[in-house]
Scaffold this motif. Structure first.
Motif, short mmCIF file in Angstrom:
data_model
loop_
_atom_site.label_atom_id
_atom_site.label_comp_id
_atom_site.label_asym_id
_atom_site.label_seq_id
_atom_site.Cartn_x
_atom_site.Cartn_y
_atom_site.Cartn_z
N GLN A 1 -27.91 -22.61 23.70
CA GLN A 1 -27.39 -23.91 23.70
C GLN A 1 -26.48 -24.09 22.37
O GLN A 1 -25.25 -24.67 22.66
CB GLN A 1 -28.18 -25.06 24.11
N ARG A 2 -26.92 -23.66 21.42
CA ARG A 2 -26.09 -23.78 20.15
C ARG A 2 -25.03 -22.91 20.13
O ARG A 2 -23.85 -23.34 19.58
CB ARG A 2 -27.07 -23.52 18.88
N GLY B 1 -22.26 -24.35 22.49
CA GLY B 1 -21.74 -25.57 21.68
C GLY B 1 -20.62 -25.07 20.53
O GLY B 1 -19.72 -25.53 20.52
N ALA B 2 -21.26 -23.96 19.77
CA ALA B 2 -20.24 -23.53 18.79
C ALA B 2 -18.88 -22.65 19.55
O ALA B 2 -17.97 -22.69 18.91
CB ALA B 2 -21.10 -22.57 17.94
N HIS C 1 -16.63 -25.40 20.36
CA HIS C 1 -15.80 -25.89 19.16
C HIS C 1 -14.77 -24.78 18.45
O HIS C 1 -13.72 -24.98 18.29
CB HIS C 1 -16.87 -26.42 17.97
N ILE D 1 -18.36 -26.19 11.80
CA ILE D 1 -19.05 -25.79 13.15
C ILE D 1 -20.67 -25.40 13.08
O ILE D 1 -21.48 -25.84 13.85
CB ILE D 1 -18.36 -24.72 13.96
N THR E 1 -23.56 -27.32 14.96
CA THR E 1 -24.48 -26.99 16.17
C THR E 1 -25.69 -26.57 15.82
O THR E 1 -26.34 -26.01 16.30
CB THR E 1 -23.57 -25.76 16.60
#
Length: 66
Positions: free
Chosen positions: A31-32, A35-36, A39, A50, A54
């Motif tokens: 998930q991280r 998300g990164a 971005h 970022i 994250t």
């Protein structure tokens, strides 16, 4: 997470793997990374920003994992 769900750690992990196909920490890392990636693709944020946003901490940590 196990305490929050009022399950033993082992039971929680077993249920989590059955539902997601991966252990909880692998899911969190994924998930991280997702998300990164969002971005990186859609913002002009620095890698350092970022990484902090994250949960990777530092840009060096982020680069090692990503």
């Amino acid at each position: 997470m196990a305490d929050h769900s009022r399950l033993s750690r082992r039971t929680f992990i077993r249920h989590f793997v059955r539902e997601t196909g991966m252990p909880p920490m692998h899911w969190v890392a994924r998930q991280r990374i997702l998300g990164a990636r969002r971005h990186l693709e859609s913002s002009d944020w620095s890698v350092e920003r970022i990484a902090g946003a994250t949960g990777f901490g530092t840009a060096a940590n982020f680069r090692n994992i990503f």
